[in-house]
Design an enzyme around this catalytic site. Structure first.
Site, short mmCIF file in Angstrom:
data_model
loop_
_atom_site.label_atom_id
_atom_site.label_comp_id
_atom_site.label_asym_id
_atom_site.label_seq_id
_atom_site.Cartn_x
_atom_site.Cartn_y
_atom_site.Cartn_z
N LYS A 22 0.84 -1.21 0.00
CA LYS A 22 0.00 0.00 0.00
C LYS A 22 0.87 1.25 0.00
O LYS A 22 0.65 2.17 -0.79
CB LYS A 22 -0.90 0.01 1.24
CG LYS A 22 -1.61 1.32 1.46
CD LYS A 22 -2.43 1.35 2.73
CE LYS A 22 -1.69 1.93 3.91
NZ LYS A 22 -1.48 3.39 3.88
N ASN A 23 1.85 1.28 0.91
CA ASN A 23 2.62 2.51 1.08
C ASN A 23 3.55 2.78 -0.09
O ASN A 23 4.16 3.84 -0.17
CB ASN A 23 3.42 2.47 2.39
CG ASN A 23 2.51 2.66 3.59
OD1 ASN A 23 1.31 2.94 3.44
ND2 ASN A 23 3.06 2.51 4.78
N ARG A 94 -4.76 10.35 3.66
CA ARG A 94 -3.72 11.36 3.81
C ARG A 94 -2.64 11.27 2.73
O ARG A 94 -2.05 12.27 2.32
CB ARG A 94 -3.10 11.19 5.19
CG ARG A 94 -2.28 12.33 5.61
CD ARG A 94 -1.75 12.13 7.01
NE ARG A 94 -1.11 13.35 7.45
CZ ARG A 94 0.08 13.73 7.06
NH1 ARG A 94 0.78 12.99 6.25
NH2 ARG A 94 0.58 14.86 7.48
N ASP A 118 -4.84 13.12 12.28
CA ASP A 118 -5.60 11.90 12.12
C ASP A 118 -5.43 11.06 13.38
O ASP A 118 -4.84 11.52 14.37
CB ASP A 118 -5.23 11.14 10.84
CG ASP A 118 -3.77 10.71 10.80
OD1 ASP A 118 -3.15 10.63 11.88
OD2 ASP A 118 -3.27 10.44 9.71
N ASP A 308 4.34 0.88 11.96
CA ASP A 308 3.11 0.22 11.50
C ASP A 308 2.95 -1.18 12.08
O ASP A 308 1.85 -1.74 12.03
CB ASP A 308 3.08 0.15 9.96
CG ASP A 308 2.80 1.52 9.35
OD1 ASP A 308 2.51 2.47 10.10
OD2 ASP A 308 2.87 1.63 8.12
N LEU A 330 7.46 7.59 16.70
CA LEU A 330 7.11 8.31 15.48
C LEU A 330 5.78 9.05 15.54
O LEU A 330 5.69 10.20 15.10
CB LEU A 330 7.12 7.36 14.26
CG LEU A 330 8.50 7.27 13.65
CD1 LEU A 330 9.37 6.31 14.42
CD2 LEU A 330 8.44 6.86 12.20
#
Ligand code: UD1
Length: 431
Positions: A22-23, A94, A118, A308, A330
């Site tokens: 995805k990223n 985003r 968010d 993540d 982070l």
């Protein structure tokens, strides 16, 4: 409204397949804007965020064919593209801000809605803005939109030292630099495998970039790029999800397509917890321990432990044989998940960016709510170790980053289903 309903107790066994990341794919789709013509991406995951990015590109004038079954996405970019990314799309995703660099470079202007905070934190854009300004762009906020304007003659190469290795800023500035006049030196950049993937696509499009994989990228701008074909790098976060799920349930799972070299720290932590982790040539095989040992984890930019995967480390700690500390460096708000894990009976104390977890033999089912993509997936995984039946609400978050988490888990032997519920019913206990 939909919810995922999990009955705990399964020991996961079998094989899962990891799709493209995805990223990465979202940024590769944005990068297609840099060249007129048809860019084709392969190994594209069938997730909601890809559909949102496809819609954003369509509104900019592109024709996008996303074939979920074939896992391809073909993007036809016209000679003239628009320059506006609407608030409704940026709010939904985003990563829409990754059109900022390509549009400023190719169109000379971008109007991208400011994303705002968010569920995982405030997430600044200062590094994106400072870098574009160094390349000569005028950047200001106008009615909720970040507006960038390149100088007459286009962006110019610059020396940009990032104060923090931001993934998003590295990507935006790289995509801006490839069409800037002259040489750009980006130092202190993020080194995530998704950045390398973006560099590979840009090189295939004719960009001149050196330093791939390092903390300094040197870019010599070119006048124009050509469209290209590219396969998306496998999703290390999805791979990590399945590896941790195997360990949490004491199961044995072959994670096909996982690249162990992209998960070194996350897999080391699993081994410390007592799992056996073996590269197989086509992926990784994870054999979970009967009961994990407690392992301290602190998130850091790549190659550190990925933020993540932090919710999965917390879920593992929740059922470990002892106490440990999980530290988030982070994103300040990422511990919302920890409080949902408490609803499943986890024994933990949140203190600033640390969580002290005292492991228990098992968890107990409860209705819980996903606050973001990874928190949602981690709740589903934690529910596998909870006695009884857990309903995970906020399934839309999970769909943003996972193709079909229910089908994958069923394939591994878990008792999981997805239910459509009327809003009022969503509050009722699961049958
Ligand atoms: C990307 C990933 C996300 C992952 C994160 C870190 C995507 C779509 N998302 O997010 O899943 O968790 O990398 O690996 O690829 N920051 C600033 N100023 C800036 C930019 C960032 O202060 O200009 C701060 C952020 O507020 C955050 C930290 O830097 O605290 C990390 O952000 P960044 O690396 O940019 O992550 P994203 O690209 O947003």
């Amino acid at each position: 409204m939909e919810r995922i309903v999990v009955t705990g107790g399964a020991v996961l066994e079998g094989e899962v397949e990891v799709p493209g990341a995805k990223n990465s794919v979202l940024k590769l789709m944005a990068a297609s804007l840099l060249a007129e013509g048809r860019t084709v991406l392969r190994d594209v995951p069938g997730i909601v965020d890809v559909r949102i990015m496809a819609e954003l590109l369509r509104r900019l004038g592109c024709v996008v064919e996303h074939d979920a079954a074939a896992r391809t996405c073909a993007i036809d970019v016209p000679a003239e593209v628009g320059h506006r990314a609407d608030y409704e799309l940026v709010r939904a995703m985003r990563a829409s801000i990754s059109v900022l660099g390509p549009l400023t470079a190719r169109v000379g202007r971008a109007d991208v809605a400011v994303p705002g905070g968010d569920a995982i934190g405030s997430r600044g854009l200062d590094l994106h803005v400072e870098g574009l300004r160094a390349m000569g762009a005028d950047v200001h906020v106008d009615h909720g939109y970040l507006v960038t304007e390149a100088p007459a003659g286009g962006l110019r190469g610059a020396e940009v030292a990032l104060a923090f290795p931001s993934v998003g800023a590295t990507e935006n500035l790289l995509m801006a630099a490839v069409l800037a006049r002259g040489r750009t030196v980006l130092s202190g950049v993020a080194r995530e495998p998704e950045i390398d993937d973006l560099v590979d696509l840009l090189l295939a499009m004719g960009a001149r970039i050196s330093g791939r994989g390092g903390s300094e990228l040197v870019v010599d701008g070119v006048d124009a790029l050509s469209p290209a074909e590219h396969a998306v790098v496998p999703d290390r976060v999805v791979a990590g999800t399945w590896a941790y799920a195997a360990a949490i349930t004491g199961g044995r799972v072959h994670v096909r397509g996982a690249r162990p070299e992209h998960l070194v720290m996350a897999l080391d932590k699993l081994r410390e917890a007592g799992a056996e982790v073996e590269p197989t040539g086509t992926g990784i095989l994870v054999q979970g321990p009967d009961r994990p040992r407690p392992v301290d984890v602190a998130t850091l930019p790549y190659p550190g432990f990925p933020t993540d995967l932090q919710p999965f480390a917390l879920a593992l700690a929740a059922v470990a044989d002892g106490s440990c500390v999980v530290t988030e460096n982070l994103f300040e708000a990422r511990f919302r998940f920890a409080h949902e894990l408490e609803r499943l009976g986890a024994d933990l104390v949140v203190d600033g960016h640390h969580v002290l977890v005292r492991g228990r033999p098992g968890l107990s089912a409860a209705p819980v709510e996903a606050s973001d993509i990874r928190a949602g997936a981690a709740l589903v995984v934690a529910a596998l170790r909870a006695e009884g039946t857990t309903a995970v609400h906020g399934v839309g978050h999970v769909d943003r980053g996972y193709e079909d988490v229910v089908a994958a888990l069923r394939g591994l032997g878990a008792d999981v289903r997805r239910e459509v519920v009327e809003p009022a019913e969503a509050l009722l206990p699961v049958d």
